[in-house]
Design an enzyme around this catalytic site. Structure first.
Site, PDB file in Angstrom:
ATOM      1  N   ARG A  48      49.593  93.030   3.836  1.00 61.20           N
ATOM      2  CA  ARG A  48      51.095  92.723   3.660  1.00 61.20           C
ATOM      3  C   ARG A  48      51.885  94.084   3.587  1.00 61.20           C
ATOM      4  NH1 ARG A  48      52.137  92.167  -1.489  1.00 61.20           N
ATOM      5  NH2 ARG A  48      50.519  90.629  -1.919  1.00 61.20           N
ATOM      6  N   TYR A 101      76.121  85.479  14.583  1.00 60.43           N
ATOM      7  CA  TYR A 101      75.307  84.573  14.824  1.00 60.43           C
ATOM      8  C   TYR A 101      75.104  83.149  13.754  1.00 60.43           C
ATOM      9  CZ  TYR A 101      70.358  82.721  15.456  1.00 60.43           C
ATOM     10  OH  TYR A 101      69.177  81.946  15.634  1.00 60.43           O
ATOM     11  N   ASP A 173      73.543  94.555  14.044  1.00 59.95           N
ATOM     12  CA  ASP A 173      72.723  93.707  14.668  1.00 59.95           C
ATOM     13  C   ASP A 173      72.754  93.802  16.375  1.00 59.95           C
ATOM     14  OD1 ASP A 173      71.428  91.432  15.987  1.00 59.95           O
ATOM     15  OD2 ASP A 173      71.963  89.919  14.274  1.00 59.95           O
ATOM     16  N   LYS A 198      63.919  87.963  20.812  1.00 64.27           N
ATOM     17  CA  LYS A 198      64.617  88.014  21.952  1.00 64.27           C
ATOM     18  C   LYS A 198      64.118  89.039  23.110  1.00 64.27           C
ATOM     19  CE  LYS A 198      66.684  85.079  19.360  1.00 64.27           C
ATOM     20  NZ  LYS A 198      67.749  85.339  18.650  1.00 64.27           N
TER      21      LYS A 198
END
Ligand SMILES: *Cc1c(COP(=O)(O)O)cnc(C)c1O
Length: 386
Positions: A48, A101, A173, A198
């Site tokens: 992790r 978004y 972003d 994306k």
């Protein structure tokens, strides 16, 4: 010596495995790492916190954006949430684009309702509105450019300068362009966020995100919190993401070429009322995009004459363009804002944002451009014939 993006994308992690001489870095699935001796930890102790493969993916993303370091997360949303968690406390203000978004809007809005922080959704191109928001001394300003779905362009350097003067940190972003076409840190931002789902992964088969920080100090703080919360990306997805990044530069160039071909084709169609693409000189953000971007990207949208029924008939005749949300993959996608990507937005807000019911958004893939434009022409002809 700084390497060009195409080289950085390929070479991170190559030939680093010495036991077998693997050229490509292996996938390290082990969740835990042994202590060679008592009280003698290795570089990694638990996956992790750190995973050798994910570290290479993060290093690559940081190099591509010109940052000090990166934290690779389970999604674009968890990357944004990590940033908000680390830098915003109750009472703090964040300024975010009014047309951000949809998932970002929902996250900010629901956190605000829980009292985690206050949000000022602001039109970043409206100087008076931005100044008023900055007068509230926000801790963080979030930029998203080009915007969705009208590809509105925000001046990253100008907004960053103003935000810094007001004492805020700036995050951009950069999902819609990728570091190949825009590098917000070089323009003054403190952080870059991506939905790696994306363009960075580029094959529509991984959900992932990243926060890249300009400073090592911010990188360390974000890494500490990412482990604390447990939002880091799994080993296999980290491997797939790195594999996708290897071809980022040629993919995005081809995608942009196809977007240009699609725009040229749409411009010939009498049924097309309006095209939104920053590479068109008629687009309000054209000059700014030409200045701050290294290309106009592969996202575009357009309105057609008619109503929802026309859209439905047009799409039923359109081959090759998959009707789906998301973007940035090698396959061309088309989506309808009002019923898909922006369905969560109330109709009035949609209208106010300039999103008409006949607006379609395209994410250009890397198919043959002639095949794509032929598919469009066929669909328009079929609709016209009734
Ligand atoms: C998709 C997207 C996100 C969210 O990313 P996920 O990987 O889907 O969680 C955030 N910002 C933008 C601009 C996006 O397109």
């Amino acid at each position: 010596m700084t390497r060009k993006p195409a080289t950085a994308a390929i070479h991170n992690g190559l030939n680093e495995e010495h036991q077998f001489g693997c050229v490509v870095p292996p996938v390290y699935l082990s969740s835990t790492y042994n202590f060679p001796e008592f009280d003698c930890p290795r570089e990694h102790d638990y996956s992790r916190r750190g995973n050798p493969g994910r570290d290479i993916t993060g290093r690559t993303l940081a190099e591509l954006e010109g940052g000090a370091g990166a934290v690779v997360t389970s999604s674009g949303m968890s990357a944004l949430h990590l940033l908000f968690t680390v830098f915003l406390s109750p009472g703090d203000v964040i300024v975010a684009p009014h047309d951000c978004y949809g998932g970002t809007y929902r996250l900010l809005d629901s956190c605000q309702q829980r009292g985690h922080f206050s949000v000022r959704f602001t039109d970043m191109n409206d100087d008076a509105a931005l100044n008023a928001a900055l007068a509230e001394k926000p801790k963080l300003v979030l930029i998203e450019t080009p915007g969705n779905p009208l590809l509105r362009i925000t001046d990253i350097a100008a907004v960053s300068e103003k935000a810094h003067q007001a004492g805020a940190l700036v995050a951009a972003d950069n999902t819609f362009l990728s570091p190949v076409l825009q590098q917000p840190l070089a323009l003054g931002a403190d952080f870059v966020i991506h939905s790696c789902t994306k363009y960075l992964n580029g094959h529509s088969d991984v959900v992932a995100g990243v926060v890249i920080a300009a400073s090592q100090e911010h990188t360390d703080t974000l890494s500490w919190w990412a482990n604390n919360i447990g939002v880091t990306l799994g080993a296999f997805d980290s491997y797939l993401l790195l594999r996708g990044i290897r071809t980022l530069v040629p993919r995005i160039r081809l995608q942009e070429e196809n977007a240009r071909a699609i725009v040229a084709c749409l411009a010939q169609q009498p049924m097309v009322k309006k095209i939104y693409y920053p590479g068109l000189e008629t687009h309000p953000g054209y000059a700014l995009a030409a200045k701050q971007q290294k290309g106009f990207g592969a996202m575009l949208s357009f309105e057609i004459n008619g109503d929802i029924a026309t859209i439905s008939r047009f799409l039923s005749h359109l081959s090759l363009f998959t009707l789906a949300e998301s973007l940035g993959g090698v396959e061309t996608l088309i989506s309808h804002a009002a019923t898909m990507t922006h369905a969560g937005m109330p109709e009035q807000a949609r209208k106010a944002a300039g999103i008409s019911d006949t607006l379609l958004r395209i994410s250009a893939g890397i198919e043959d451009s002639g095949d794509l434009t032929a598919a469009l022409e066929h669909a328009f002809q079929s609709v016209t014939k009734g």
